[in-house]
Design an enzyme around this catalytic site. Sequence first.
Site, PDB file in Angstrom:
ATOM      1  N   GLN A 136      61.003  -5.795 132.144  1.00 24.37           N
ATOM      2  CA  GLN A 136      61.599  -4.466 131.978  1.00 24.37           C
ATOM      3  C   GLN A 136      61.951  -4.250 130.505  1.00 24.37           C
ATOM      4  O   GLN A 136      63.079  -4.470 130.091  1.00 24.37           O
ATOM      5  CB  GLN A 136      62.856  -4.387 132.848  1.00 24.37           C
ATOM      6  CG  GLN A 136      63.592  -3.089 132.781  1.00 24.37           C
ATOM      7  CD  GLN A 136      63.067  -2.092 133.772  1.00 24.37           C
ATOM      8  OE1 GLN A 136      62.670  -2.460 134.856  1.00 24.37           O
ATOM      9  NE2 GLN A 136      63.068  -0.839 133.405  1.00 24.37           N
ATOM     10  N   PHE A 137      60.969  -3.810 129.714  1.00 28.68           N
ATOM     11  CA  PHE A 137      61.209  -3.646 128.273  1.00 28.68           C
ATOM     12  C   PHE A 137      62.272  -2.595 127.977  1.00 28.68           C
ATOM     13  O   PHE A 137      62.923  -2.636 126.942  1.00 28.68           O
ATOM     14  CB  PHE A 137      59.900  -3.320 127.539  1.00 28.68           C
ATOM     15  CG  PHE A 137      59.419  -1.908 127.690  1.00 28.68           C
ATOM     16  CD1 PHE A 137      59.766  -0.937 126.769  1.00 28.68           C
ATOM     17  CD2 PHE A 137      58.617  -1.548 128.774  1.00 28.68           C
ATOM     18  CE1 PHE A 137      59.317   0.370 126.903  1.00 28.68           C
ATOM     19  CE2 PHE A 137      58.172  -0.257 128.922  1.00 28.68           C
ATOM     20  CZ  PHE A 137      58.518   0.713 127.989  1.00 28.68           C
ATOM     21  N   THR A 138      62.509  -1.668 128.891  1.00 26.96           N
ATOM     22  CA  THR A 138      63.477  -0.600 128.642  1.00 26.96           C
ATOM     23  C   THR A 138      64.923  -1.098 128.598  1.00 26.96           C
ATOM     24  O   THR A 138      65.813  -0.355 128.184  1.00 26.96           O
ATOM     25  CB  THR A 138      63.350   0.539 129.680  1.00 26.96           C
ATOM     26  OG1 THR A 138      63.604   0.015 130.980  1.00 26.96           O
ATOM     27  CG2 THR A 138      61.978   1.182 129.625  1.00 26.96           C
TER      28      THR A 138
END
Length: 150
Positions: free
Chosen positions: A78-80
């Site tokens: 989950q890069f966010t």
Amino acid sequence: MKIVIQRASEASVTINNVRVAEINQGLVILLGIEDADTDDDIKWLSSKIVNLRIFSDENEVMNCSVKDVNADIILVSQFTLHASTKKGNRPSYIKASKPDFAIPMYEKFIHQLEVDLEKKIQTGQFGADMKVALINDGPVTIVIDSKNRE
């Protein structure tokens, strides 16, 4: 590394209408990786996850770990989680690692978690458009940043 842990009574990950992961009681873990992350972050976070006492014991007190109750884990990249919202209304993801660094770290994290949990975990697919569904049990949601250990 940043993680969001959600205790779930059931959860799944679907990619292109195909269910790729599914658990009953367990944890859904969202993982964000940045370039400053190291193998030490992986080991520390994995140990923290496996030993975190967030499942109820026989007295309905959160006193048991995922390992104690033999629950399962779904890990999703989950890069966010590294979004910066300080300026403007469009988040910046400049702190999130690029795939050439993040994918090997994600794979190391999966391996370390499986070693510490002593069983296979389920995952999403790095970089894919995933549909993550869960029933948050409690609700229990915990955010941990490996850079804020002390």
